[in-house]
Design a protein around this motif. Sequence first.
Motif, PDB file in Angstrom:
ATOM      1  N   LEU A   1       0.831  -1.194   0.000  1.00 54.54           N
ATOM      2  CA  LEU A   1       0.000   0.000   0.000  1.00 54.54           C
ATOM      3  C   LEU A   1       0.871   1.251   0.000  1.00 54.54           C
ATOM      4  O   LEU A   1       2.040   1.201   0.407  1.00 54.54           O
ATOM      5  N   PRO A   2       0.344   2.383  -0.448  1.00 55.40           N
ATOM      6  CA  PRO A   2       1.085   3.637  -0.286  1.00 55.40           C
ATOM      7  C   PRO A   2       1.454   3.834   1.187  1.00 55.40           C
ATOM      8  O   PRO A   2       0.692   3.463   2.085  1.00 55.40           O
ATOM      9  N   GLU A   3       2.607   4.385   1.445  1.00 58.71           N
ATOM     10  CA  GLU A   3       3.125   4.482   2.809  1.00 58.71           C
ATOM     11  C   GLU A   3       2.144   5.150   3.759  1.00 58.71           C
ATOM     12  O   GLU A   3       1.996   4.726   4.909  1.00 58.71           O
ATOM     13  N   VAL A   4       1.474   6.188   3.306  1.00 53.95           N
ATOM     14  CA  VAL A   4       0.571   6.922   4.187  1.00 53.95           C
ATOM     15  C   VAL A   4      -0.600   6.050   4.619  1.00 53.95           C
ATOM     16  O   VAL A   4      -1.134   6.212   5.726  1.00 53.95           O
ATOM     17  N   VAL A   5      -1.001   5.088   3.781  1.00 52.84           N
ATOM     18  CA  VAL A   5      -2.089   4.176   4.131  1.00 52.84           C
ATOM     19  C   VAL A   5      -1.555   3.009   4.957  1.00 52.84           C
ATOM     20  O   VAL A   5      -2.157   2.606   5.957  1.00 52.84           O
ATOM     21  N   ALA A   6      -0.410   2.477   4.544  1.00 50.82           N
ATOM     22  CA  ALA A   6       0.166   1.325   5.238  1.00 50.82           C
ATOM     23  C   ALA A   6       0.529   1.654   6.685  1.00 50.82           C
ATOM     24  O   ALA A   6       0.572   0.757   7.534  1.00 50.82           O
ATOM     25  N   ALA A   7       0.765   2.920   6.986  1.00 51.00           N
ATOM     26  CA  ALA A   7       1.167   3.322   8.333  1.00 51.00           C
ATOM     27  C   ALA A   7       0.012   3.303   9.328  1.00 51.00           C
ATOM     28  O   ALA A   7       0.230   3.411  10.539  1.00 51.00           O
ATOM     29  N   GLU A   8      -1.219   3.171   8.824  1.00 45.30           N
ATOM     30  CA  GLU A   8      -2.391   3.257   9.689  1.00 45.30           C
ATOM     31  C   GLU A   8      -3.019   1.892   9.933  1.00 45.30           C
ATOM     32  O   GLU A   8      -2.795   0.938   9.189  1.00 45.30           O
ATOM     33  N   HIS A   9      -3.837   1.819  10.997  1.00 52.98           N
ATOM     34  CA  HIS A   9      -4.617   0.624  11.308  1.00 52.98           C
ATOM     35  C   HIS A   9      -5.873   1.062  12.055  1.00 52.98           C
ATOM     36  O   HIS A   9      -6.101   2.275  12.254  1.00 52.98           O
TER      37      HIS A   9
ATOM     38  N   GLN B   1      -1.020 -10.428   4.909  1.00 54.97           N
ATOM     39  CA  GLN B   1      -0.565 -11.173   3.719  1.00 54.97           C
ATOM     40  C   GLN B   1      -0.146 -10.268   2.581  1.00 54.97           C
ATOM     41  O   GLN B   1       0.327 -10.747   1.553  1.00 54.97           O
ATOM     42  N   GLN B   2      -0.384  -8.957   2.740  1.00 57.21           N
ATOM     43  CA  GLN B   2      -0.156  -7.997   1.659  1.00 57.21           C
ATOM     44  C   GLN B   2      -0.891  -8.453   0.393  1.00 57.21           C
ATOM     45  O   GLN B   2      -0.347  -8.435  -0.710  1.00 57.21           O
ATOM     46  N   LYS B   3      -2.125  -8.826   0.574  1.00 59.46           N
ATOM     47  CA  LYS B   3      -2.934  -9.334  -0.543  1.00 59.46           C
ATOM     48  C   LYS B   3      -4.074  -8.374  -0.846  1.00 59.46           C
ATOM     49  O   LYS B   3      -4.834  -8.001   0.030  1.00 59.46           O
ATOM     50  N   LEU B   4      -4.167  -7.996  -2.112  1.00 56.87           N
ATOM     51  CA  LEU B   4      -5.237  -7.119  -2.579  1.00 56.87           C
ATOM     52  C   LEU B   4      -6.173  -7.907  -3.477  1.00 56.87           C
ATOM     53  O   LEU B   4      -5.743  -8.562  -4.428  1.00 56.87           O
ATOM     54  N   LEU B   5      -7.473  -7.859  -3.159  1.00 63.33           N
ATOM     55  CA  LEU B   5      -8.504  -8.451  -4.002  1.00 63.33           C
ATOM     56  C   LEU B   5      -9.348  -7.325  -4.587  1.00 63.33           C
ATOM     57  O   LEU B   5      -9.726  -6.395  -3.878  1.00 63.33           O
ATOM     58  N   PHE B   6      -9.633  -7.400  -5.883  1.00 64.19           N
ATOM     59  CA  PHE B   6     -10.438  -6.350  -6.493  1.00 64.19           C
ATOM     60  C   PHE B   6     -11.214  -6.905  -7.680  1.00 64.19           C
ATOM     61  O   PHE B   6     -10.880  -7.955  -8.230  1.00 64.19           O
ATOM     62  N   ARG B   7     -12.247  -6.163  -8.077  1.00 60.64           N
ATOM     63  CA  ARG B   7     -13.124  -6.595  -9.159  1.00 60.64           C
ATOM     64  C   ARG B   7     -12.645  -6.085 -10.518  1.00 60.64           C
ATOM     65  O   ARG B   7     -12.654  -6.811 -11.501  1.00 60.64           O
ATOM     66  N   ASN B   8     -12.270  -4.819 -10.560  1.00 62.07           N
ATOM     67  CA  ASN B   8     -12.040  -4.151 -11.835  1.00 62.07           C
ATOM     68  C   ASN B   8     -10.722  -3.378 -11.792  1.00 62.07           C
ATOM     69  O   ASN B   8     -10.501  -2.566 -10.881  1.00 62.07           O
ATOM     70  N   TYR B   9      -9.859  -3.624 -12.772  1.00 61.42           N
ATOM     71  CA  TYR B   9      -8.545  -2.979 -12.785  1.00 61.42           C
ATOM     72  C   TYR B   9      -8.657  -1.460 -12.837  1.00 61.42           C
ATOM     73  O   TYR B   9      -8.002  -0.753 -12.065  1.00 61.42           O
TER      74      TYR B   9
ATOM     75  N   ASN C   1      -2.104   2.928  -7.285  1.00 59.52           N
ATOM     76  CA  ASN C   1      -1.382   2.830  -8.547  1.00 59.52           C
ATOM     77  C   ASN C   1      -1.002   1.384  -8.825  1.00 59.52           C
ATOM     78  O   ASN C   1      -0.147   0.806  -8.147  1.00 59.52           O
ATOM     79  N   LEU C   2      -1.643   0.811  -9.833  1.00 62.72           N
ATOM     80  CA  LEU C   2      -1.357  -0.568 -10.213  1.00 62.72           C
ATOM     81  C   LEU C   2      -0.531  -0.638 -11.496  1.00 62.72           C
ATOM     82  O   LEU C   2      -0.428  -1.697 -12.110  1.00 62.72           O
ATOM     83  N   ALA C   3       0.037   0.495 -11.885  1.00 61.85           N
ATOM     84  CA  ALA C   3       0.751   0.559 -13.166  1.00 61.85           C
ATOM     85  C   ALA C   3       1.914  -0.411 -13.239  1.00 61.85           C
ATOM     86  O   ALA C   3       2.267  -0.880 -14.317  1.00 61.85           O
ATOM     87  N   ASP C   4       2.523  -0.719 -12.089  1.00 62.51           N
ATOM     88  CA  ASP C   4       3.648  -1.650 -12.108  1.00 62.51           C
ATOM     89  C   ASP C   4       3.210  -3.054 -12.482  1.00 62.51           C
ATOM     90  O   ASP C   4       4.024  -3.884 -12.903  1.00 62.51           O
ATOM     91  N   PHE C   5       1.908  -3.327 -12.316  1.00 66.84           N
ATOM     92  CA  PHE C   5       1.389  -4.662 -12.629  1.00 66.84           C
ATOM     93  C   PHE C   5       0.810  -4.724 -14.028  1.00 66.84           C
ATOM     94  O   PHE C   5       0.676  -5.794 -14.594  1.00 66.84           O
ATOM     95  N   TYR C   6       0.458  -3.583 -14.568  1.00 67.22           N
ATOM     96  CA  TYR C   6      -0.058  -3.549 -15.941  1.00 67.22           C
ATOM     97  C   TYR C   6       0.034  -2.139 -16.494  1.00 67.22           C
ATOM     98  O   TYR C   6      -0.428  -1.187 -15.870  1.00 67.22           O
ATOM     99  N   LYS C   7       0.657  -2.028 -17.640  1.00 65.73           N
ATOM    100  CA  LYS C   7       0.771  -0.730 -18.294  1.00 65.73           C
ATOM    101  C   LYS C   7       0.183  -0.800 -19.694  1.00 65.73           C
ATOM    102  O   LYS C   7       0.474  -1.724 -20.451  1.00 65.73           O
ATOM    103  N   GLU C   8      -0.619   0.190 -20.034  1.00 68.79           N
ATOM    104  CA  GLU C   8      -1.125   0.280 -21.400  1.00 68.79           C
ATOM    105  C   GLU C   8      -0.012   0.817 -22.295  1.00 68.79           C
ATOM    106  O   GLU C   8       0.882   1.532 -21.843  1.00 68.79           O
ATOM    107  N   ALA C   9      -0.073   0.462 -23.545  1.00 68.68           N
ATOM    108  CA  ALA C   9       0.920   0.959 -24.498  1.00 68.68           C
ATOM    109  C   ALA C   9       0.743   2.459 -24.701  1.00 68.68           C
ATOM    110  O   ALA C   9      -0.376   2.952 -24.856  1.00 68.68           O
TER     111      ALA C   9
END
Length: 297
Positions: free
Chosen positions: A71-79, A161-169, A177-185
């Motif tokens: 997660l982005p650091e600002v989000v990962a730092a919270e609980h 687990q650092q696991k993200l589940l989602f419906r739609n990219y 930002n999921l660009a590291d996992f998929y980038k459009e041309a």
Amino acid sequence: MLEHLHLVALLKERKHITLRRIPLVAELQAMLTEKWQRQLDDFLLEAQEIDFDPGYTPEAHERFRLEDFALPEVVAAEHSDSVRHLEPIDMQGAEPSQIKAILGFARQDDGSEVLLIQSFSKSHIINPGQFLFFNRNNFESSETPALSLSDHLTAVYYPAQQKLLFRNYRVANTIFNLADFYKEATEDDIKAILAHGKLAPVNVDAIAKGASQWFCKRFALLKDSEILDQYTVAQIINHSNGYDLDIQIDVTTGQDRIVFPAEKAPAKKLLQFLNEELFRGAITERLFETNSKRIAG
């Protein structure tokens, strides 16, 4: 059952992320805990987790899975305990228009943290005079802005687990930002792909400039597939039989090249064929389009 649910607004201004607490009275917090629990149940009910595949549109019962997602650091730092100390959102300023998601920080029965995520857009902001509510035989409107929550989750994240589940990219990508996992041309990427030795584009600029997301995605898939590298033009032409394609061959350079049309309709069909997104029904032999690039079996 969810415990210690606290709602937080994720604000984005350009690439900068800020979190703002959404203060709730006890009764509302209890009601929302029940509602978000039901949304979590619906999100997970009979859901099949599948590895994220940019060439596939998941079915209603499927959820994309990203492992080792940070997660982005600002989000990962919270609980669920720490978010109570965040600054509350300023509903009188510009902050509501910057909200990209509503985050639900909570704990599960086993004490583990879970992050529930709803997408949010400006249409979820209700300004005074935009809605009427019935009170004592009369309709009234709020004097201050209000927030409208969604009735379903966009994504769920398990910090342990650092696991993200989602419906739609695309929806998830507006939040994280999921660009590291998929980038459009990009335009330059498309031009580079069209410069492949087995392609003869009619008009490179007409194809590459201002290409739609559909075309950007298919060109990226074509590059990743390495189809043009692994198969000869003759093999590709041979496999095109029966797919209602009129593939033209350019021989001006002394070697066969597939003519890539500038018109969108034939260009789309050629890309679908090269990306193996066309198939014939085994019984009817009708030609179909498929959104799946997952290998069966």
